[in-house]
Design an enzyme around this catalytic site. Structure first.
Site, mmCIF file in Angstrom:
data_model
loop_
_atom_site.group_PDB
_atom_site.id
_atom_site.type_symbol
_atom_site.label_atom_id
_atom_site.label_comp_id
_atom_site.label_asym_id
_atom_site.label_seq_id
_atom_site.Cartn_x
_atom_site.Cartn_y
_atom_site.Cartn_z
ATOM 1 N N LYS A 1 0.882 -1.176 0.000
ATOM 2 C CA LYS A 1 0.000 0.000 0.000
ATOM 3 C C LYS A 1 0.914 1.218 0.000
ATOM 4 O O LYS A 1 1.589 1.517 0.977
ATOM 5 C CB LYS A 1 -0.892 -0.001 1.242
ATOM 6 C CG LYS A 1 -1.875 1.158 1.251
ATOM 7 C CD LYS A 1 -2.961 0.935 2.296
ATOM 8 C CE LYS A 1 -4.109 1.917 2.143
ATOM 9 N NZ LYS A 1 -3.724 3.296 2.324
ATOM 10 N N CYS B 1 0.707 34.259 27.301
ATOM 11 C CA CYS B 1 1.778 33.926 26.365
ATOM 12 C C CYS B 1 3.119 33.876 27.093
ATOM 13 O O CYS B 1 3.483 34.832 27.775
ATOM 14 C CB CYS B 1 1.798 34.985 25.266
ATOM 15 S SG CYS B 1 3.231 34.860 24.199
ATOM 16 N N CYS C 1 -1.867 33.783 21.372
ATOM 17 C CA CYS C 1 -1.433 34.937 22.144
ATOM 18 C C CYS C 1 -2.153 36.157 21.589
ATOM 19 O O CYS C 1 -2.203 36.358 20.384
ATOM 20 C CB CYS C 1 0.076 35.093 21.977
ATOM 21 S SG CYS C 1 0.672 36.700 22.454
ATOM 22 N N LYS D 1 -2.707 -2.765 7.575
ATOM 23 C CA LYS D 1 -1.777 -1.673 7.888
ATOM 24 C C LYS D 1 -0.618 -2.145 8.764
ATOM 25 O O LYS D 1 -0.793 -3.020 9.617
ATOM 26 C CB LYS D 1 -2.526 -0.555 8.638
ATOM 27 C CG LYS D 1 -3.726 0.011 7.889
ATOM 28 C CD LYS D 1 -3.353 0.785 6.651
ATOM 29 C CE LYS D 1 -2.909 2.195 6.948
ATOM 30 N NZ LYS D 1 -3.981 3.133 7.199
#
Ligand code: IVH
Length: 698
Positions: free
Chosen positions: A120, A407, A425, A315
């Site tokens: 894949k 911040c 921020c 997978k």
């Protein structure tokens, strides 16, 4: 006629403006302008460069090879939908897949179900349509039903023949994966270093294939592996294997590891062999795909939702390792986004030493319950940025990580906007990481337009501590002598700069407001707000009212959060009372002015500059009261500026031509609107003639 110096100015503006839009689009994922407007800027840049080749800049947007995948590729309806795959993770899932196939087909339990097994590939799927052997169309998968036309780009991929070899059916759609080999990806990123680099080969392949300009695609080392077919006028075989081998004979490459197996056990053995060779494969893969070999069975099995019952993707587990989470730091991006970063005891994951991992956002930290001192599982999947997927020992005795409310760089409040996961921020003008960006924006052509104050000078003055916020720009004259002593500055250039700054002491209020870089307040919104509120102090007062409104609005008894939000947003939009200006702008204004640093920066700025009251439709002119439409490419000004000129002259700028149109200003390459104007007998003028009308009005 544009003069050379006007063209140079305009090219400088375009380079900065397009780069800014690229950043908004890619880094912030919040474009300010439509794709069409973006394309118009790119076209204008190209046209000017064609007229003035000597002025092509080193930072010209036309040279940006990492360029923008456009949202503007034509759409293509797939003749047959492009399906996706169900996933299997464990061996048992594969055995169950085969058992399900048998049950569905009512086969005996011991019936042989032959499967194909192939890697894949981590790329993007593409459908290639051949008619009478000739490649006529190539499309991306899109949503499975409708994809994007990438024909011109696909023609540049060497793996894909323009003509099928041998006698192919009249219609034959080959489907497969466009990908970039690992080594080619690394080399491309080296080449792009300094520009935008790609996170992984898949992104690089997608970004390269979805270009509007196939010349860029041609420079990208894209490859192709076939894994199926779409509409075909004749199926060349009775099994998946037969058809795939036929596709190979037609001249398209198949994965080397494509095999036919006759049991789930054999499929799993192949899976393990591919997994073992994964690191040595030239391209990234993320699993193995099994497909029922017999096509008559595929036909009977059909599909559920958008995945076939006859195929499954097994997978690979992502590569993982355990380590210690030493600390969680908060990084502030140039746009103010706060991102938590996990500092890890260095550990090897899939051959790479990892010492940092992203924690994405506050929700993710909470979901994981991660605390510094925890043992964690780190995972490195196809993407290059490692992630923490699990917390093993939770240190309940240790304090939980507290997301900052301010911040870490500037101390301003950090807020999370409604419907967004990110925390930002609000420091804007005063936050060091954002300062440069904001100052650059403040002086840019679309905002205050201070000539001679480019990125280099801003950097230099920031470094020297001479400027921190916009008001400081107006106090640069105090550093005249020092500046004269610095390399690269001469009396002429210093005075030119200081004069340019002085010239902006009475700036246009809308440009000033826009220049502050308040989220969602673009030039058009700034103008719309000022049309109603007229002065900046009145805008400030509006923001104060919005802050008060937010504080005073509380949920009613039993009112759920989303209803409350809707009610608040509605109240905010009503309070603003300006068409096209919604609650997002209201919240952004309230956030901005809620922050004392911003208020201080604002007050400071207004002590230096005095924008006149914003005036609309004052100047009498031959177009006052008339409706004007701008079309085609304007060379000396942006569309926004043209519209503003029209408004200033008391005219209405409309978007489309109708009987109500009085005047059409046709720029270069004007198309259907110009034609319509001519048909309707509407007066048409050139950009130069328009400039004369504006000049005559004074
Ligand atoms: S078969 C009807 N085979 O994986 C089956 N897909 O998760 C459709 N892919 O959209 C796909 N390698 O882009 C198939 N060998 C392979 C594949 C493969 C990669 C991609 C493909 C598809 C996605 C589904």
């Amino acid at each position: 006629m544009t003069t050379e110096s006007e063209a140079a100015d305009r090219l400088e503006f375009l380079a900065a403006e397009i780069a800014r839009h690229n950043r908004l689009y890619h880094d912030r994922d919040s474009p300010e302008i439509s794709d069409a407007d973006y394309d118009a800027l790119m076209r204008e840049n190209k046209a000017l460069e064609e007229r003035f080749p000597a002025l092509i800049r080193a930072d010209s947007p036309s040279k940006l090879v990492g360029a923008v995948p456009s949202g503007h590729l034509a759409k293509v309806q797939h003749a047959k939908p492009m399906l996706s795959l169900d996933n299997a993770f464990a061996d048992e899932d594969v055995a169950e897949f085969v058992a399900r196939v048998r049950r569905f087909l009512a086969l005996p339990e011991d019936a042989e179900v032959a499967l194909t097994a192939e890697p894949k590939i981590d790329g993007l799927s593409c459908s290639l349509r051949y008619e009478k052997g000739k490649l006529v169309q190539a499309a991306t998968r899109g949503d499975g039903a409708i994809g994007e036309d990438v024909t011109a780009n696909v023609r540049t991929i060497a793996d894909i023949p323009q003509t099928l070899h041998g006698a192919a059916p009249a219609v034959f759609e080959v489907r497969g994966e466009v990908y970039m080999a690992k080594a080619d990806f690394a080399a491309l990123n080296d080449k792009l270093a300094g520009e935008r680099v790609f996170a992984n080969p898949r992104n690089a392949a997608a970004g390269s294939l979805r270009q509007k300009d196939s010349k860029i695609t041609a420079e990208r080392p894209l490859r192709f592996l076939a894994h199926g077919w779409g509409e075909v006028s004749e199926v060349p075989g009775e099994t998946q294997t037969d058809v795939m081998r036929a596709i190979e004979r037609f001249g398209l490459p198949l994965a080397k590891a494509f095999v036919r197996v006759t049991s789930a056990e054999a499929a799993l053995a192949h899976y393990r062999a591919i997994e073992a060779s994964r690191a040595d494969l030239p391209f990234d893969i993320d699993g193995v795909v099994y497909k029922v070999d017999r096509l008559d069975w595929q036909q009977r099995l059909g599909q559920v939702a958008r995945a076939p019952r006859w195929a499954i993707a097994h997978k690979f587990p992502a590569e993982k390792a355990q380590t210690l989470l030493r600390a969680i730091d908060i990084q502030v991006g140039r746009t103010g986004k706060l991102t938590p970063v996990a500092r890890l005891e260095p550990v090897t994951v899939g051959g790479v030493v990892v010492s940092n991992a992203t924690l994405h956002n506050a929700d993710e930290i909470e979901r994981l319950g991660a605390r510094p001192g925890d043992r964690v599982v780190v995972q490195r999947a196809g993407d290059v940025i490692p992630q923490i997927v699990e917390v093993l020992t939770r240190g309940e005795d240790r304090p939980a990580f507290v997301y900052p409310t301010h911040c870490p760089v500037c101390g301003s409040e950090a807020v999370r906007e409604e419907g967004e996961v990110d925390i930002r921020c609000t420091g804007g003008l005063i936050c060091a990481v954002q300062r440069f960006e904001r100052l650059r924006h403040f002086v840019s052509r679309g905002a205050l337009d201070i000539e001679g104050l480019g990125e280099k000078s801003i950097d230099e003055f920031l470094e020297l501590g001479w400027i921190k916020e916009p008001a400081d720009i107006f106090r640069l004259a105090a550093h005249r002598e020092e500046l004269l002593g610095r390399e690269g500055w001469k009396e002429i250039s210093v005075d030119k700069l200081l004069t340019a700054i002085e010239a902006k002491r009475a700036p246009d209020a809308a440009r000033l407001l826009f220049g502050l870089g308040i989220r969602h307040v673009g030039i058009v919104t700034a103008r719309d707000l000022l049309k109603r509120y007229r002065t900046l102090p009145d805008i400030r007062a509006l923001a104060g009212d919005l802050i008060a409104l937010r504080e005073a609005t509380v949920p009613a008894l039993g009112e759920d959060d989303s209803r409350f939000r809707n009610r608040l947003d509605k109240a905010i939009a009503e309070k603003i009372g300006v068409e096209n200006v919604g609650s997002a702008v209201g919240h952004a204004l309230a956030d901005f002015f809620h922050e004392p640093h911003n208020v201080a920066a604002w007050d400071d700025l207004l002590a230096e500059v005095a924008p006149p009251e914003f005036v609309v439709d004052t100047i009498a002119s031959e177009v006052s009261g008339k409706t004007v439409v701008f079309t085609g490419k304007l060379l000396t000004m942006s569309r926004d500026e043209a519209k503003a000129q029209a408004e200033r002259l008391g005219a209405k700028a409309a978007g489309s031509v109708s009987k109500a149109t009085d005047l059409v200003v046709a720029g270069a390459d004007a198309g259907s609107k110009l034609k319509k104007a001519q048909e309707l007998g509407i007066r048409v003028v050139t950009e130069e003639e328009w400039a004369a009308i504006v000049a005559a009005a004074g």
